[in-house]
Design a protein around this motif. Structure first.
Motif, PDB file in Angstrom:
ATOM      1  N   TRP A  32       0.875  -1.169   0.000  1.00  9.15           N
ATOM      2  CA  TRP A  32       0.000   0.000   0.000  1.00  9.15           C
ATOM      3  C   TRP A  32       0.911   1.217   0.000  1.00  9.15           C
ATOM      4  CZ3 TRP A  32      -5.293   0.069  -0.329  1.00  9.15           C
ATOM      5  CH2 TRP A  32      -5.960  -1.136  -0.091  1.00  9.15           C
ATOM      6  N   HIS A  71      -3.397   0.177  -3.571  1.00  4.07           N
ATOM      7  CA  HIS A  71      -2.771  -1.149  -3.422  1.00  4.07           C
ATOM      8  C   HIS A  71      -2.212  -1.560  -4.784  1.00  4.07           C
ATOM      9  CE1 HIS A  71      -2.652  -5.625  -3.087  1.00  4.07           C
ATOM     10  NE2 HIS A  71      -2.252  -5.331  -1.850  1.00  4.07           N
ATOM     11  N   ALA A 127      -6.512  -6.424  -1.913  1.00  9.37           N
ATOM     12  CA  ALA A 127      -6.837  -5.038  -2.263  1.00  9.37           C
ATOM     13  C   ALA A 127      -8.196  -4.625  -1.722  1.00  9.37           C
ATOM     14  CB  ALA A 127      -6.790  -4.855  -3.778  1.00  9.37           C
TER      15      ALA A 127
END
Length: 441
Positions: A265, A321, A402
């Motif tokens: 991230w 992400h 994600a």
């Protein structure tokens, strides 16, 4: 002895000849004067003790006969004396020969060069005349005496500059043996002391290592108890400035790999370009794996310094992400953003294995392994959940991470608090990524 006996027989024969010649002269002298010997027959059975008529017998006790008899007696006495002298000298000669033999044997053992002279027969053949014999014996004795003196002088010389006598050698050998025994005893004592010291050192080292291990365990417990994060993965690394000294470092390295997936991230609003979210360098190749957006160029993936451009856009100041997969087979790669695959490609360093034992840096591009950073390539923003696997993940797994429906730590590099170090002013702080992402939305 045979030579002496022959000389004695010759001397006796000479005396008998002298005596015979003397008797002939007496007979001729008597005949010249008209004197002669008369033999008188004696009948058998006649008493010999009775007087006989000796008026016609010639007198044999003349002065010449008396002189001859005295001469013979003197010669006999002289012969006996010479015989005694010769016997005595023979004993002396034997004794000298024995001494000489011993001296020659000693001299031969020392390698004397005069063995030829010593082996010479100095006795020679004794002359037949007694006077010459005595003279020759005297010369022989003097020669032996001189030779003995020379031997004694040579022995003294050898003692001072040559080999030592046997008794001195024995004394030195015993002394050397004693010294060797003392040395061996001392060496054994030193070996024992060394062994004891080694055992003590080993025990001390073991105690020290146990103490250090206990301290490390205690420190780890304290760090875990004092952690501000709810779980080891709930934190982020903040790199607020574009400098060459803010960065994070992953403590673990990579093994040799033939495929990988890296996910993270990230949040950045830097321009132009977000910089370098991470880089992996090994000895001989600082750009083994690099993810970089530099200037106005798109985000690029470097594998063994070979480049592929990725269709990603993450510089809007929000959390995104991203995942990158790669395999050495044909150099095939994939790029995901927020769970969606946006691009693929191939021929990126095909058949190249990822080398082990390198360094993973967060926020900087490495020009040498672990250093020589360039501020213009530095990442500005925040990072979290940096995980790495040694295989290509399925799209469904990437999408689940994600969407915050699952969390999968990397089997090669997991994102945990104890595995990340920060330097130069970079910070770690608590983060619940899914809640923060919802807040950004």
């Amino acid at each position: 002895m045979r030579l002496l006996n022959k000389n004695m027989l010759a001397l006796l024969l000479s005396l008998l000849l002298i005596f015979a010649s003397g008797s002939g002269k007496v007979a001729r002298a008597t005949a010249a004067k008209g004197n002669r010997y008369v033999c008188t027959p004696v009948p058998a059975g006649t008493d010999l003790s009775c007087p006989t008529d000796t008026s016609n017998r010639v007198q044999s006790t003349s002065p010449q006969e008396e002189q001859l008899r005295s001469t013979i007696i003197q010669l006999r006495e002289t012969i006996l004396q010479q015989k005694e002298t010769i016997v005595s000298q023979q004993g002396t000669i034997k004794e000298l020969n024995s001494k000489l033999a011993r001296c020659e044997a000693d001299d031969k053992s020392r390698g004397n060069a005069r063995r030829k002279d010593f082996g010479k027969n100095t006795m020679g053949d004794l002359p037949r005349d007694p006077a010459e014999t005595v003279e020759q014996l005297g010369k022989t004795m003097q020669s032996l005496k001189d030779r003995l003196e020379n031997l004694e002088q040579q022995l003294r010389t050898n003692t001072s500059g040559g080999p030592f006598p046997n008794d001195l050698k024995d004394l030195l050998r015993r002394r050397l043996g004693d010294l060797e025994s003392q040395l061996l005893t001392r060496v054994a004592e030193l070996e024992e002391e060394k062994s004891q010291l080694y055992n003590e050192t080993t025990a001390h080292r073991q105690r020290t290592e146990n103490t250090l291990n206990s301290l490390l365990e205690r420190i780890n417990e304290l760090e875990k108890s004092n952690s501000a994060f709810k779980s080891p993965e709930d934190f982020k690394v903040s790199l607020p400035l574009r400098t060459n000294y803010l960065y994070g470092r992953i403590k673990k390295s990579l093994p040799e790999m033939y495929a990988f997936t890296v996910c993270m991230w990230l949040k950045s609003s830097a321009s132009p370009g977000i910089g370098t979210p991470f880089s992996y360098g090994v000895p001989g190749q600082a750009n083994e794996i690099v993810l970089i957006e530099w200037g106005n160029n798109p985000i690029e993936l470097l594998v063994n310094d070979k480049v592929a451009q990725l269709p990603l856009s993450v510089s809007d100041g929000r959390w995104h992400h991203i995942c990158i997969t790669w395999t050495t087979r044909d150099g095939f790669w994939e790029a995901y953003q927020d769970g969606e695959r946006l691009g693929t490609g191939e021929n990126l360093a095909p058949w190249h294995p990822i080398k082990p034992g390198g360094v993973i840096i967060l926020g900087q591009e490495q020009d040498i392994v672990g250093g020589r950073f360039d501020a213009t390539q530095a990442f500005v923003g925040e990072l979290s959940h940096f995980n790495m696997w040694d295989r290509v993940l399925r799209p469904i797994d990437i999408s689940a991470m994600a969407n915050c429906s699952t969390y999968m730590p990397g089997n090669v590099v997991p994102w945990v608090d104890g595995n990340v170090e920060v330097f130069g002013g970079a910070t770690k702080s608590a983060l619940e990524i899914c809640e923060d992402r919802l807040f950004d939305s």
